[in-house]
Scaffold this active site. Structure first.
Site, PDB file in Angstrom:
ATOM      1  N   HIS A 121       0.862  -1.189   0.000  1.00 42.59           N
ATOM      2  CA  HIS A 121       0.000   0.000   0.000  1.00 42.59           C
ATOM      3  C   HIS A 121       0.896   1.237   0.000  1.00 42.59           C
ATOM      4  CE1 HIS A 121      -2.833   2.902   1.839  1.00 42.59           C
ATOM      5  NE2 HIS A 121      -3.797   2.107   1.419  1.00 42.59           N
ATOM      6  N   ASP A 198       3.369  -4.499   8.448  1.00 40.53           N
ATOM      7  CA  ASP A 198       2.145  -3.710   8.320  1.00 40.53           C
ATOM      8  C   ASP A 198       0.971  -4.682   8.464  1.00 40.53           C
ATOM      9  OD1 ASP A 198      -0.152  -2.469   7.424  1.00 40.53           O
ATOM     10  OD2 ASP A 198       0.712  -1.679   5.568  1.00 40.53           O
ATOM     11  N   GLN A 201      -4.316  -5.187   7.518  1.00 38.77           N
ATOM     12  CA  GLN A 201      -5.338  -6.067   6.945  1.00 38.77           C
ATOM     13  C   GLN A 201      -5.350  -7.442   7.602  1.00 38.77           C
ATOM     14  OE1 GLN A 201      -7.522  -5.026   4.761  1.00 38.77           O
ATOM     15  NE2 GLN A 201      -6.611  -3.041   4.284  1.00 38.77           N
ATOM     16  N   LYS A 224     -10.050  -0.744  11.068  1.00 34.37           N
ATOM     17  CA  LYS A 224     -10.202  -1.961  10.262  1.00 34.37           C
ATOM     18  C   LYS A 224     -10.443  -3.190  11.135  1.00 34.37           C
ATOM     19  CE  LYS A 224      -7.759  -0.058   6.351  1.00 34.37           C
ATOM     20  NZ  LYS A 224      -6.677  -0.111   5.374  1.00 34.37           N
ATOM     21  N   CYS A 362      -4.941   2.341  -3.643  1.00 36.66           N
ATOM     22  CA  CYS A 362      -3.716   2.935  -3.080  1.00 36.66           C
ATOM     23  C   CYS A 362      -2.525   1.992  -3.256  1.00 36.66           C
ATOM     24  CB  CYS A 362      -3.902   3.317  -1.608  1.00 36.66           C
ATOM     25  SG  CYS A 362      -5.061   4.659  -1.368  1.00 36.66           S
TER      26      CYS A 362
END
Length: 404
Positions: A121, A198, A201, A224, A362
């Site tokens: 991303h 990261d 998600q 999220k 993105c």
């Protein structure tokens, strides 16, 4: 899990859009919030509103206790060794910028290398580009195969003494690929290279244990994982956090200030300058309580079932191609339909009450790698149903009929 009963926890799911029941399939962008989280935000402003870490009065102590209780819940959720290793940020993007600034500016220099992957991303690309430009370092990219999986052998060949940091997503927001981060971390540590994960998600549907992973940093966002916007978390190993410079200067991140010199506070406060997003921090703890009440294993199983069913149904649509066929995937399906623009599909689905995402997500470099302008993307949460997948399939079939 009783899905219909659970869906009643999410008031927005009973919304009508264009006269149709909302089918919300844009969970990779942001998830919906249960009443239990909404109630905590309301309770803060009606019964607790006060600044934290400063006041001796009752309200301040109540708010401080609730905020720090949330930090402890987050620590337990990802099995961090100590609560002081949990830094409240504005989100994943802010957390990665904190590392790029606090760690990168201090430990990365001219001629060094930073490694990311081709599926990142923008928030895990741009901060490293900015750092490399400032420090005259190089940004190296792990390639991916046609399924949307990183090529591990190519990654191994990239490791050398010049590499000072690796930053990679746990799960791709555009392809749903679940990366082998534990193996990446093990291999990187053979070269004493720290690894940033990261997890934006990932943490909402799969068990994350930062000690088992042995990651050096792990970043994720509240919104999220059924929590509020404007709040996120950076976990870091204690020694690294202690060595890093503060990201921002201001109140609460100091021990003493004079016009001659400032002595910084200890972690986590060293990285939490100014008044934080207090109600969001407290409500993130409520979101974790909610996930725990459902069970992360149950959430994982439900999203897996939805992914498998939707993949089978969508694959049967003539002219539809799923982008991203990794062996290990989250509940994300990106797709294109021959001859149709993803945006047009998204607009027609919206008229039918179905919310998906269209565009480059993105991840413009990834779309360039795939030679696509963008995709349509359906992303699931545990509160989605098989019936909603069927509604999506019928909607796409109708869009194809209208647009061709």
């Amino acid at each position: 899990m009783d899905i219909e009963k659970t869906r009643k926890d999410f008031p927005i799911l009973s919304t009508l859009v264009n006269g149709k029941p909302l089918v919300y399939l844009d969970n990779a962008a942001t998830s919906q919030k249960p009443q239990q989280v909404i109630d905590v935000i309301t309770n803060y402003y009606t019964k607790q509103n006060s600044n934290i870490h400063r006041g001796v009065h009752y309200l301040s102590q109540c708010a401080t206790e609730a905020f720090e209780d949330s930090r402890e819940k987050i620590r337990a959720f990802i099995n961090a060794p100590q609560a002081k290793q949990i830094i409240f940020t504005k989100g994943t993007t802010d957390a990665i910028n904190l590392i790029a600034t606090g760690y990168g500016r201090k430990f990365i220099g001219k001629g060094d290398q930073v490694i990311i992957s081709a599926m990142e991303h923008h928030s895990n690309i741009v901060p490293w580009q900015m750092l490399c430009e400032e420090k005259q370092a190089s940004l190296k990219i792990i390639p991916i195969n046609e399924k949307g999986e990183i090529i591990f052998e190519a990654f191994e060949k990239m490791l050398n003494p010049k590499v000072k940091l690796i930053s990679i997503c746990h799960v791709s927001n555009a392809l749903g690929t679940i990366n082998p981060v534990k193996e990446i971390i093990q291999k990187a540590h053979e070269f004493n290279i720290p690894v940033v994960i990261d997890g934006a998600q990932a943490v909402h549907f799969m068990k994350v244990d930062v000690q088992e992973l042995d990651c050096d940093f792990y970043a994720f966002s509240g919104h999220k994982m059924f929590g509020p916007t404007g709040i996120g978390i950076l976990y870091g190993k204690e020694a690294l956090l202690n060595e890093m410079n503060p990201y921002q200067g201001g109140g609460d991140m100091i021990k003493t200030v004079s016009f001659e010199k400032t002595i910084y506070n200890e972690i986590p406060h060293k990285f939490e300058a100014g008044t934080p997003n207090i109600e969001a921090g407290i409500a993130l703890g409520a979101a974790i309580d909610y996930i725990n009440s459902i069970g992360i294993e149950n959430i994982h199983a439900q999203e897996k079932e939805l992914l498998e069913y939707a993949t089978k149904k969508l694959t049967a649509i003539e002219g539809l191609q799923i982008i991203g066929r990794a062996k290990e995937k989250s509940g994300v399906i990106s797709f294109i339909v021959n001859g149709l623009h993803p945006y047009d599909i998204g607009v027609i689905l919206d008229k039918l009450g179905i919310a998906i995402r269209t565009g480059h997500h993105c991840t413009q470099p990834l779309m360039e790698r795939l030679n696509l302008p963008g995709t349509a993307r359906a992303s699931f949460a545990f509160y989605n149903t098989i019936n909603e997948v069927d509604t999506l399939v019928k909607g796409i079939e109708k869009a194809i009929q209208m647009l061709k």
